[in-house]
Design a protein around this motif. Structure first.
Motif, short mmCIF file in Angstrom:
data_model
loop_
_atom_site.label_atom_id
_atom_site.label_comp_id
_atom_site.label_asym_id
_atom_site.label_seq_id
_atom_site.Cartn_x
_atom_site.Cartn_y
_atom_site.Cartn_z
N PRO A 163 125.85 -27.78 55.66
CA PRO A 163 125.12 -26.56 56.03
C PRO A 163 125.01 -25.55 54.89
N PHE A 164 126.08 -25.41 54.10
CA PHE A 164 126.04 -24.44 53.00
C PHE A 164 125.06 -24.89 51.91
N ALA A 165 125.12 -26.17 51.55
CA ALA A 165 124.21 -26.67 50.52
C ALA A 165 122.76 -26.59 50.99
N ARG A 166 122.52 -26.94 52.25
CA ARG A 166 121.15 -26.81 52.79
C ARG A 166 120.69 -25.36 52.75
N ARG A 167 121.57 -24.45 53.10
CA ARG A 167 121.18 -23.03 53.09
C ARG A 167 120.76 -22.60 51.69
N ASN A 168 121.51 -23.01 50.68
CA ASN A 168 121.16 -22.68 49.30
C ASN A 168 119.77 -23.21 48.95
N LEU A 169 119.52 -24.48 49.24
CA LEU A 169 118.24 -25.08 48.86
C LEU A 169 117.09 -24.51 49.67
N GLU A 170 117.32 -24.18 50.92
CA GLU A 170 116.24 -23.64 51.74
C GLU A 170 115.85 -22.23 51.31
N ILE A 171 116.78 -21.47 50.76
CA ILE A 171 116.43 -20.18 50.18
C ILE A 171 115.52 -20.38 48.98
N LEU A 172 115.80 -21.41 48.20
CA LEU A 172 115.02 -21.67 47.00
C LEU A 172 113.69 -22.35 47.29
N LEU A 173 113.67 -23.25 48.28
CA LEU A 173 112.50 -24.11 48.48
C LEU A 173 111.81 -23.95 49.83
N GLY A 174 112.48 -23.34 50.80
CA GLY A 174 111.94 -23.28 52.15
C GLY A 174 112.59 -24.35 53.02
N PRO A 175 112.25 -24.40 54.31
CA PRO A 175 112.88 -25.35 55.24
C PRO A 175 112.79 -26.79 54.75
N LEU A 176 113.93 -27.46 54.68
CA LEU A 176 113.96 -28.81 54.13
C LEU A 176 113.31 -29.83 55.06
N ASP A 177 113.34 -29.58 56.35
CA ASP A 177 112.77 -30.56 57.29
C ASP A 177 111.25 -30.63 57.20
N THR A 178 110.64 -29.58 56.68
CA THR A 178 109.17 -29.56 56.59
C THR A 178 108.69 -29.39 55.15
N ILE A 179 109.57 -29.62 54.20
CA ILE A 179 109.23 -29.40 52.80
C ILE A 179 108.13 -30.36 52.35
N ASP A 180 107.23 -29.88 51.50
CA ASP A 180 106.19 -30.75 50.95
C ASP A 180 106.20 -30.63 49.43
N GLU A 181 105.69 -31.65 48.80
CA GLU A 181 105.77 -31.74 47.34
C GLU A 181 105.12 -30.56 46.64
N ALA A 182 103.93 -30.19 47.06
CA ALA A 182 103.20 -29.12 46.36
C ALA A 182 103.97 -27.80 46.42
N THR A 183 104.47 -27.45 47.59
CA THR A 183 105.20 -26.19 47.74
C THR A 183 106.49 -26.21 46.95
N ALA A 184 107.20 -27.35 47.01
CA ALA A 184 108.47 -27.45 46.29
C ALA A 184 108.25 -27.29 44.78
N LYS A 185 107.27 -27.97 44.24
CA LYS A 185 107.02 -27.88 42.80
C LYS A 185 106.55 -26.48 42.41
N MET A 186 105.78 -25.84 43.27
CA MET A 186 105.33 -24.47 42.99
C MET A 186 106.54 -23.53 42.90
N ARG A 187 107.47 -23.66 43.85
CA ARG A 187 108.65 -22.80 43.85
C ARG A 187 109.54 -23.10 42.65
N TYR A 188 109.63 -24.34 42.28
CA TYR A 188 110.42 -24.73 41.11
C TYR A 188 109.85 -24.08 39.85
N VAL A 189 108.56 -24.17 39.67
CA VAL A 189 107.92 -23.58 38.49
C VAL A 189 108.08 -22.06 38.51
N GLN A 190 107.91 -21.44 39.67
CA GLN A 190 108.06 -20.00 39.78
C GLN A 190 109.48 -19.55 39.45
N TYR A 191 110.45 -20.34 39.90
CA TYR A 191 111.84 -20.01 39.59
C TYR A 191 112.06 -20.00 38.08
N ASN A 192 111.61 -21.04 37.38
CA ASN A 192 111.78 -21.10 35.93
C ASN A 192 111.08 -19.94 35.24
#
Length: 263
Positions: free
Chosen positions: A150-179
């Motif tokens: 639960p703790f690790a999921r919480r960390n990633l969901e703050i960064l990427l959004g809900p993991l159960d509905t995550i999609d490639e385009a959104t994840a990569k966009m958030r990754y690039v924005q973070y950098n």
């Protein structure tokens, strides 16, 4: 950022903030920095073996991402004061606060091609943190894996959004924005962007260290991380079986001894 990071005198100076996103080689970077004499780094493994620290990080996450009245960020040095290096989650959730709190610390942004990063993330962490996949193991090991997932999921969901509905385009966009955000927060002379495979020279040049006569560490590739996760889960099951069977075995041994003595 309105809230200011609280700081006291550290046990050791904070030298390096490794603020690269998960699955960009942060484990290898931690190992490399240890070879260079910086010691162990603070990362999620430390949090999961320290219940009080877990509570403090959860409270800090609540304060930043779900504001609670009259709550302040923790004393960062109380959490991090014995480490010269911070890497990976949960630290990267507080990148801005840590950059401000430790103005003399150098920042390393580990990077990876977004396509390769997403493939690694999808095939490792998203598999490991799948709630259906880990349900039984979390129930059997509530104070270990039951806290970690639960703790690790919480960390990633703050960064990427809900993991159960995550999609490639959104994840990569958030990754690039973070950098991009890290690049904006850190002055160029204080920041090193590093991609695994660049070797010792680039890292040592940035840190003013001699190049070690050993190979650059390679940790936590997809095979290593999945095999480690599988071993951990099966280890949980084995310990649970032993714990369950031990009282039965003792009882049977006592009954056999009584029977053998004809009592």
């Amino acid at each position: 950022m309105n809230a200011k990071a609280e700081i006291s005198t550290p046990k050791v100076p904070m030298d390096i903030l490794v603020l690269g996103f998960c699955r960009t080689g942060t484990a290898s970077m931690r190992a490399a920095l240890s070879v260079l004499g910086y010691g162990g780094a603070h990362h999620i493994g430390r949090v999961m073996h320290n219940p009080e620290e877990l509570a403090a990080w959860n409270a800090a996450i609540d304060s930043k991402f779900q504001p609670i009245k009259n709550y302040n960020y923790p004393n960062w040095d109380q959490l991090l004061g014995e480490f010269k290096v911070v890497a990976d989650v949960p630290g990267i959730l507080f990148a801005e606060e840590l950059i401000q709190a430790y103005p003399d610390a150098r920042v390393i942004l580990t990077t990876r091609d977004p396509d390769r990063w997403w493939k690694s993330m999808r095939n490792t962490l998203l598999v490991m943190l799948d709630l259906k996949h880990t349900r039984l193991a979390r129930w059997v090991d509530p104070h270990g894996l039951g806290r970690f997932v639960p703790f690790a999921r919480r960390n990633l969901e703050i960064l990427l959004g809900p993991l159960d509905t995550i999609d490639e385009a959104t994840a990569k966009m958030r990754y690039v924005q973070y950098n991009d955000n890290i690049r904006q927060l850190v002055p160029p002379g204080r920041l090193l962007e590093y991609e695994m495979g660049q070797g010792w020279e680039r890292l040592c040049g940035f840190l003013g260290k001699e190049v070690p006569r050993v190979e650059f560490p390679h940790k936590n590739d997809a095979k290593m991380i999945l095999e480690g996760s599988e071993r951990q889960i099966w280890g949980i099951y084995r310990r649970a079986v032993v714990k369950l069977l031990t009282p039965t075995a003792i009882l049977m041994a006592v009954m056999f001894a009584v029977y053998a003595r004809g009592i």
